[in-house]
Scaffold this motif. Structure first.
Motif, PDB file in Angstrom:
ATOM      1  N   SER A 112     -47.004 -26.954 -20.703  1.00 17.09           N
ATOM      2  CA  SER A 112     -46.992 -25.703 -21.517  1.00 17.09           C
ATOM      3  C   SER A 112     -48.560 -25.703 -21.938  1.00 17.09           C
ATOM      4  O   SER A 112     -49.276 -26.394 -22.453  1.00 17.09           O
ATOM      5  CB  SER A 112     -46.227 -25.774 -22.831  1.00 17.09           C
ATOM      6  OG  SER A 112     -46.545 -24.531 -23.668  1.00 17.09           O
ATOM      7  N   PRO A 113     -49.252 -24.356 -21.939  1.00 17.13           N
ATOM      8  CA  PRO A 113     -50.734 -24.204 -22.148  1.00 17.13           C
ATOM      9  C   PRO A 113     -50.705 -24.366 -23.615  1.00 17.13           C
ATOM     10  O   PRO A 113     -49.947 -24.019 -24.462  1.00 17.13           O
ATOM     11  CB  PRO A 113     -51.200 -22.931 -21.762  1.00 17.13           C
ATOM     12  CG  PRO A 113     -50.015 -22.412 -20.677  1.00 17.13           C
ATOM     13  CD  PRO A 113     -48.916 -23.267 -21.040  1.00 17.13           C
ATOM     14  N   SER A 114     -51.922 -25.072 -24.156  1.00 15.34           N
ATOM     15  CA  SER A 114     -52.335 -25.316 -25.514  1.00 15.34           C
ATOM     16  C   SER A 114     -53.557 -24.645 -26.005  1.00 15.34           C
ATOM     17  O   SER A 114     -54.440 -24.363 -24.994  1.00 15.34           O
ATOM     18  CB  SER A 114     -52.416 -26.735 -25.982  1.00 15.34           C
ATOM     19  OG  SER A 114     -53.378 -27.139 -25.189  1.00 15.34           O
ATOM     20  N   PRO A 115     -53.620 -24.023 -27.165  1.00 19.40           N
ATOM     21  CA  PRO A 115     -54.823 -23.057 -27.405  1.00 19.40           C
ATOM     22  C   PRO A 115     -56.279 -24.137 -27.477  1.00 19.40           C
ATOM     23  O   PRO A 115     -55.826 -25.366 -27.836  1.00 19.40           O
ATOM     24  CB  PRO A 115     -54.449 -22.480 -28.871  1.00 19.40           C
ATOM     25  CG  PRO A 115     -53.368 -23.241 -29.232  1.00 19.40           C
ATOM     26  CD  PRO A 115     -52.512 -23.818 -27.996  1.00 19.40           C
TER      27      PRO A 115
ATOM     28  N   ALA B  88     -60.056 -18.145 -24.367  1.00 24.01           N
ATOM     29  CA  ALA B  88     -60.242 -18.677 -25.957  1.00 24.01           C
ATOM     30  C   ALA B  88     -61.442 -17.921 -26.415  1.00 24.01           C
ATOM     31  O   ALA B  88     -62.167 -17.095 -25.761  1.00 24.01           O
ATOM     32  CB  ALA B  88     -60.746 -20.382 -25.936  1.00 24.01           C
ATOM     33  N   ASP B  89     -61.478 -18.016 -28.044  1.00 25.95           N
ATOM     34  CA  ASP B  89     -62.700 -17.418 -28.596  1.00 25.95           C
ATOM     35  C   ASP B  89     -63.764 -18.317 -28.763  1.00 25.95           C
ATOM     36  O   ASP B  89     -64.917 -17.915 -29.236  1.00 25.95           O
ATOM     37  CB  ASP B  89     -62.177 -16.864 -30.017  1.00 25.95           C
ATOM     38  CG  ASP B  89     -61.150 -15.607 -29.955  1.00 25.95           C
ATOM     39  OD1 ASP B  89     -61.309 -14.901 -28.843  1.00 25.95           O
ATOM     40  OD2 ASP B  89     -60.280 -15.474 -30.832  1.00 25.95           O
TER      41      ASP B  89
ATOM     42  N   LEU C 128     -63.146 -28.575 -20.955  1.00 27.31           N
ATOM     43  CA  LEU C 128     -62.143 -28.322 -19.912  1.00 27.31           C
ATOM     44  C   LEU C 128     -61.864 -29.472 -19.147  1.00 27.31           C
ATOM     45  O   LEU C 128     -62.647 -30.160 -18.537  1.00 27.31           O
ATOM     46  CB  LEU C 128     -62.631 -27.221 -18.767  1.00 27.31           C
ATOM     47  CG  LEU C 128     -61.857 -26.919 -17.662  1.00 27.31           C
ATOM     48  CD1 LEU C 128     -60.292 -26.235 -18.020  1.00 27.31           C
ATOM     49  CD2 LEU C 128     -62.664 -25.842 -16.838  1.00 27.31           C
ATOM     50  N   ALA C 129     -60.498 -29.918 -18.839  1.00 22.92           N
ATOM     51  CA  ALA C 129     -60.170 -31.326 -18.255  1.00 22.92           C
ATOM     52  C   ALA C 129     -60.560 -31.039 -16.986  1.00 22.92           C
ATOM     53  O   ALA C 129     -60.277 -30.184 -16.230  1.00 22.92           O
ATOM     54  CB  ALA C 129     -58.593 -31.606 -18.382  1.00 22.92           C
ATOM     55  N   VAL C 130     -61.215 -32.047 -16.233  1.00 23.52           N
ATOM     56  CA  VAL C 130     -61.413 -32.053 -14.828  1.00 23.52           C
ATOM     57  C   VAL C 130     -60.791 -33.620 -14.524  1.00 23.52           C
ATOM     58  O   VAL C 130     -60.841 -34.546 -14.968  1.00 23.52           O
ATOM     59  CB  VAL C 130     -63.006 -32.138 -14.503  1.00 23.52           C
ATOM     60  CG1 VAL C 130     -63.391 -32.356 -13.049  1.00 23.52           C
ATOM     61  CG2 VAL C 130     -63.606 -31.032 -15.131  1.00 23.52           C
ATOM     62  N   PRO C 131     -60.284 -33.344 -12.998  1.00 18.36           N
ATOM     63  CA  PRO C 131     -59.627 -34.416 -12.428  1.00 18.36           C
ATOM     64  C   PRO C 131     -60.403 -35.609 -12.359  1.00 18.36           C
ATOM     65  O   PRO C 131     -61.696 -35.572 -12.147  1.00 18.36           O
ATOM     66  CB  PRO C 131     -59.447 -34.058 -10.923  1.00 18.36           C
ATOM     67  CG  PRO C 131     -58.893 -32.802 -11.043  1.00 18.36           C
ATOM     68  CD  PRO C 131     -60.070 -32.076 -12.064  1.00 18.36           C
ATOM     69  N   GLY C 132     -59.948 -37.027 -12.610  1.00 20.91           N
ATOM     70  CA  GLY C 132     -60.905 -38.193 -12.561  1.00 20.91           C
ATOM     71  C   GLY C 132     -61.071 -38.396 -14.111  1.00 20.91           C
ATOM     72  O   GLY C 132     -62.216 -39.278 -14.221  1.00 20.91           O
TER      73      GLY C 132
ATOM     74  N   VAL D  40     -56.060 -26.783 -18.039  1.00 21.89           N
ATOM     75  CA  VAL D  40     -55.711 -25.365 -17.500  1.00 21.89           C
ATOM     76  C   VAL D  40     -55.512 -25.519 -15.940  1.00 21.89           C
ATOM     77  O   VAL D  40     -56.025 -25.518 -15.240  1.00 21.89           O
ATOM     78  CB  VAL D  40     -57.002 -24.429 -17.592  1.00 21.89           C
ATOM     79  CG1 VAL D  40     -56.716 -22.828 -17.248  1.00 21.89           C
ATOM     80  CG2 VAL D  40     -57.672 -24.519 -19.150  1.00 21.89           C
ATOM     81  N   ASP D  41     -53.985 -25.535 -16.062  1.00 21.59           N
ATOM     82  CA  ASP D  41     -53.452 -25.825 -14.549  1.00 21.59           C
ATOM     83  C   ASP D  41     -52.970 -24.525 -13.928  1.00 21.59           C
ATOM     84  O   ASP D  41     -53.011 -23.371 -14.628  1.00 21.59           O
ATOM     85  CB  ASP D  41     -52.209 -26.555 -14.783  1.00 21.59           C
ATOM     86  CG  ASP D  41     -51.229 -26.461 -15.814  1.00 21.59           C
ATOM     87  OD1 ASP D  41     -51.397 -25.544 -16.324  1.00 21.59           O
ATOM     88  OD2 ASP D  41     -50.210 -27.254 -15.808  1.00 21.59           O
ATOM     89  N   ARG D  42     -52.507 -24.599 -12.865  1.00 21.17           N
ATOM     90  CA  ARG D  42     -52.077 -23.355 -12.019  1.00 21.17           C
ATOM     91  C   ARG D  42     -50.582 -23.078 -12.418  1.00 21.17           C
ATOM     92  O   ARG D  42     -50.151 -23.888 -12.376  1.00 21.17           O
ATOM     93  CB  ARG D  42     -52.145 -23.674 -10.426  1.00 21.17           C
ATOM     94  CG  ARG D  42     -51.788 -22.656  -9.648  1.00 21.17           C
ATOM     95  CD  ARG D  42     -51.727 -23.018  -8.208  1.00 21.17           C
ATOM     96  NE  ARG D  42     -51.619 -21.823  -7.428  1.00 21.17           N
ATOM     97  CZ  ARG D  42     -50.236 -21.360  -6.973  1.00 21.17           C
ATOM     98  NH1 ARG D  42     -49.223 -22.248  -7.499  1.00 21.17           N
ATOM     99  NH2 ARG D  42     -50.061 -20.510  -6.323  1.00 21.17           N
ATOM    100  N   PRO D  43     -50.373 -21.843 -13.032  1.00 22.38           N
ATOM    101  CA  PRO D  43     -48.975 -21.363 -13.198  1.00 22.38           C
ATOM    102  C   PRO D  43     -48.152 -21.304 -12.001  1.00 22.38           C
ATOM    103  O   PRO D  43     -48.635 -21.064 -10.782  1.00 22.38           O
ATOM    104  CB  PRO D  43     -49.092 -20.271 -13.877  1.00 22.38           C
ATOM    105  CG  PRO D  43     -50.326 -19.615 -13.350  1.00 22.38           C
ATOM    106  CD  PRO D  43     -51.249 -20.993 -13.216  1.00 22.38           C
TER     107      PRO D  43
END
Length: 290
Positions: free
Chosen positions: A2-5, A165-166, A171-175, A283-286
């Motif tokens: 679930s996305p979080s703000p 976002a405001d 932003l999380a990046v793999p690794g 922020v993942d792909r829905p």
């Protein structure tokens, strides 16, 4: 998942909000990337070259009058086509950031192709302006889900293409890595107000600078109350025109005069955000099958 703000951000020196003026120096590349045959349309190409030839010098003078440092997103092709204009931006002390090579759309490309756009743009900006940018903005603000990883691989600090976002966030990046994201929005872009390119973009309705100024001012004041980060995106071939530049100057003067707002280039805002050690957001792909 679930996305979080995004979490709230505290600003330097007790400031209430942050703001940045950004310019996408697309020039002819904004058209040629998707309509290469338009190179034969002399009038259309002259409309685009107005940006680096006339708009950039006018906007640089305006920013100097108010002591404002801005961020200019420059496609590598633009740097090679208009090196004098890009060097003038750097010489004036503004940030130069990456905006693709020929303003190429990323949708539908593969990893190698997207990586090649990044690398060609980096080479061109270093060759022409002597800079290695830390910031990136995807052409048309259309990141792919692989873009953050490619940017992190190349040492970028931040991106400014997403809209969820405001305030800036990690932003999380793999690794186990992250990239600072400084959000934007279409309401804070002059393309929607002013851009008409026959057979290519727009309906022919070109708005008054008064309307654009009203929209942007209202958004700035609301973002200021919210403690957010106001990021305006304009294009020198559009907002570099005289009446539009005059309206933009009114907004620059207003924002610069707000003692409770930190006005800075995006790199400064991103460095500050990184210093806060915020937890990275995924922020993942829905999944459309949910």
């Amino acid at each position: 998942m679930s996305p979080s703000p995004a979490p709230p951000v505290s600003w330097p020196a007790g400031k209430r909000a942050a703001a940045s003026f950004t310019f996408d120096v697309d020039a002819e590349s904004a058209v040629l990337s998707t309509h290469p045959q338009a190179a034969d349309r002399m009038s259309l190409m002259s409309h685009q070259s107005y940006g680096p030839l006339v708009g950039v010098p006018r906007l640089l003078r305006m920013l100097e009058r108010h002591g404002v440092r801005a961020t200019f997103f420059v496609p590598g092709w633009t740097a090679r086509r208009h090196p004098g204009s890009v060097r003038a931006i750097a010489a004036a002390g503004h940030e130069i950031a990456h905006h693709g090579y020929l303003h190429e759309p990323l949708t539908g490309t593969d990893t190698a192709t997207e990586a090649s756009f990044l690398d060609k743009g980096l080479d061109a900006l270093e060759e022409v302006a002597g800079v290695r940018p830390v910031g990136y903005r995807a052409p048309m603000w259309e990141l792919t889900h692989r873009s953050p990883g490619l940017l992190a691989d190349r040492g970028f600090l931040y991106d400014s293409s997403l809209m969820d976002a405001d305030t800036p966030y990690e932003l999380a990046v793999p690794g186990g890595r992250s990239l600072v994201e400084v959000p934007v929005q279409w309401a804070l872009d002059d393309w929607e107000q002013y851009c008409y390119l026959p057979d290519i973009s727009g309906t022919g309705l070109i708005e008054s600078p008064r309307k654009a100024l009203e929209i942007w001012t209202l958004e700035f004041e609301a973002m200021r109350r919210e403690g957010g980060c106001f990021v305006l995106t304009t294009h020198p071939f559009l907002s570099g025109r005289p009446s539009r530049a005059a309206a933009l100057e009114e907004l620059v003067e207003r924002v610069a005069g707000c003692a409770d707002t930190w006005l800075a280039p995006l790199a400064d805002i991103a460095h500050h955000t990184r210093s806060l050690a915020l937890p990275p957001r995924v922020v993942d792909r829905p999944d459309p099958r949910l």
